[in-house]
Design an enzyme around this catalytic site. Sequence first.
Site, mmCIF file in Angstrom:
data_model
loop_
_atom_site.group_PDB
_atom_site.id
_atom_site.type_symbol
_atom_site.label_atom_id
_atom_site.label_comp_id
_atom_site.label_asym_id
_atom_site.label_seq_id
_atom_site.Cartn_x
_atom_site.Cartn_y
_atom_site.Cartn_z
ATOM 1 N N LYS A 121 -0.901 -1.477 -1.272
ATOM 2 C CA LYS A 121 -1.009 -2.496 -2.320
ATOM 3 C C LYS A 121 -0.516 -3.866 -1.851
ATOM 4 C CE LYS A 121 2.332 -2.784 -5.057
ATOM 5 N NZ LYS A 121 3.402 -2.579 -6.045
ATOM 6 N N THR A 122 0.674 -3.912 -1.234
ATOM 7 C CA THR A 122 1.237 -5.201 -0.810
ATOM 8 C C THR A 122 0.356 -5.858 0.245
ATOM 9 O OG1 THR A 122 3.476 -4.383 -1.268
ATOM 10 C CG2 THR A 122 3.293 -6.327 0.120
ATOM 11 N N ASP A 132 1.444 -8.363 -9.956
ATOM 12 C CA ASP A 132 1.739 -7.071 -9.344
ATOM 13 C C ASP A 132 2.401 -6.153 -10.385
ATOM 14 O OD1 ASP A 132 2.097 -5.096 -7.452
ATOM 15 O OD2 ASP A 132 3.912 -5.990 -6.608
ATOM 16 N N GLU A 133 2.292 -4.846 -10.191
ATOM 17 C CA GLU A 133 2.921 -3.853 -11.081
ATOM 18 C C GLU A 133 2.562 -4.135 -12.549
ATOM 19 O OE1 GLU A 133 4.182 -1.343 -9.788
ATOM 20 O OE2 GLU A 133 5.279 -1.799 -7.964
ATOM 21 N N GLN A 138 1.989 5.367 -12.544
ATOM 22 C CA GLN A 138 3.367 5.053 -12.177
ATOM 23 C C GLN A 138 4.061 4.193 -13.238
ATOM 24 O OE1 GLN A 138 4.200 4.392 -7.815
ATOM 25 N NE2 GLN A 138 1.980 4.126 -7.732
ATOM 26 N N ARG A 171 7.011 9.863 -3.339
ATOM 27 C CA ARG A 171 7.927 9.159 -2.432
ATOM 28 C C ARG A 171 7.977 9.862 -1.077
ATOM 29 N NH1 ARG A 171 6.928 5.096 -4.310
ATOM 30 N NH2 ARG A 171 5.520 6.378 -5.543
#
Length: 677
Positions: A32-33, A221-222, A252, A613
């Site tokens: 994503k980043t 973002d998010e 998420q 994770r």
Amino acid sequence: MLNLGSLNPQQRLAVETLHGPVLILAGAGTGKTRVITYRVAHMVASGISPEQILGVTFTNKAAREMQERVRKLIPRGQKSVDGEKPLRPTICTFHSLCVRILRQHIEKLGYKRNFVIYDQSEQLSAVKKILSHVSAKGEKIDAGVILARLSKIKNTADGASAPTDNETAVARHIGPRYESALRACNAVDFDDLLLLVLRLFTEYPETLEVCRAKYRYVMVDEYQDTNAAQFNIVHALTREHRNLCVVGDDDQSIYGWRGAEISNLLDMEKHYPDVKIIKLEQNYRSTNTILNAANAVIKHNVRRRGKQLWSRNGHGPKISLHTFKDDEEEARTIVELIEYGRMAKRIPWSAQAILFRTNIQSRPLETALRQGQVRYHLIGGQSFFDRREIRDFLAYLKIFVNPNDDVSLLRIANVPARGLSDVTMERLLGASHERKCSVFTAMKNPAVTTTFQSQARNSIESLVEFVERTRHPLESLDTQPLVLLSSWADRFLDEIGYFGELRRSEKTPESAESRIRNIKDLLVTLDSQPSSLSAHDRLQSFLEEITLDTEREEEKTEAGDAVTLITMHSCKGLEFPHVYIVGMEEGLLPHSRSKEEGTLDEERRLFYVALTRAMQTLTISHCASRKKYGQGMPCHPSSFLRDLPAELVEHADEMAKKPVSAESGRDQFAAIRAALG
């Protein structure tokens, strides 16, 4: 020229779609980043001015990482109109963006530009002071709960969705007093930063137009974590030009308890019918065993946007599922497995993490880790900025920027002791309430000070004189630095004898020197602000950074070889080669409140976040009994465990209640330890 060849087809599509509304569904570990930063760089390469690009995220750490990546991708040639500064996109948090807007326009709302931002500790102090005046004698009210209710009321339409309980009634009752107390101190809290910007946009459309003209391309973002106020700010900025790109993953969304509204992402088409949806499903983090387990768990949530994570990382080992007699056996065995991995497989402590649902679960784990002499880092422990000496020092800095900051003034009025007792300060606080002014203003009012005996009056006048004299260099209009802020601060600390006070009050010399060293470390960072700013603005910027940068301490302590202990809520955005998820029991995950609160889907998303994770191996455990208030309470396996496909899971020995692999591992572990002496 920007090279997009390293991106997969869906990533590249997301990067090259620059105009109009775009929803990038970015599954866990899908880069994503990388997509966000490449998209910003591609905008600039396509001729869009960096000044017109706004990227908003939720943490300062994420913002700094994006800024650094974008800086490396964007050519250095483009300069501002005056030719001095290189043009850069604005990449910041929601709260930082709002501070930027308010510093320029807040005077329209009746505030001064040098407003201070109260963090949670300062908000609690303000609430406690109000409660002490309005609550009945002997009545115990949790100020933290009241503060949470105040936030809920402020962030919903007239507080309509806030719980209808006694705490909410108290919060509604003291709400106007709380707002008045902050206004008297020229202070705002974190909720205000968002809500005041919305007020500006509503009451002063010209301010909104200025912001719209500046930010013509907006990325968020998010997005699944945005609340109503954040959604409204984004919608106001992008309603005209509609160049909005939101990046997120509804699977998420785990922060509903603090106001996040998953509907902002799920209902994107309602507000932007022509939105283009791009899915990122190739995971670069985990094995397919881990991903297939996560996919199987999350598909039981009905209201979601479908996606199927996959990886080129191979299948990897099965998920290891363990049943333990109690939480102490669970902790001991997990530590033994960690040590076996370190000694036999050369897996460093830093590559291993233990995840749990609630903070209280860390106690037996910490005990076992200490007994096993295993270094660990507990994320969410006491922050550097919550230490007493640091709060004292920052309180002094805050009253030099804004003497009307009551919370900070009341904290340091008699630190070190200067004859201003609690009784004196209570009287001054009462006088400030009567006159609807700040405590500092009351301290300067002869009509107030003459009511005190001479010794107290002299102490009040001495403190006022000290504050005004010490802050004088900060009031210069000269844009060149008059003094190094660190030298200036060191001088006033010496004048008040703060270090000497610490040496007298601490139980041991070592403890005193540790506290002094903490302040000295912070002093050095005072001079990190741009030298083009005045001393006052440099200090204000420094305090802003600390208040807004809530994750700074966790970031600072990540380095070093240590096992990470972390709650599932705190682990989002992180990854670890080897993950242990403990306490997978009904009542812990899903939490006992989830059924009555209707948050079972969010609890399942929390499990999904924990699963994703893990990069290489995943160990999950639950107990037959867990201590509560010193008593062993029976436990039952989490219902979520039934969602794990049987072919992906390797069970422990049910008879012994201990993992077979751990038994054989213990023998090797003991042999290795014996060989090492």
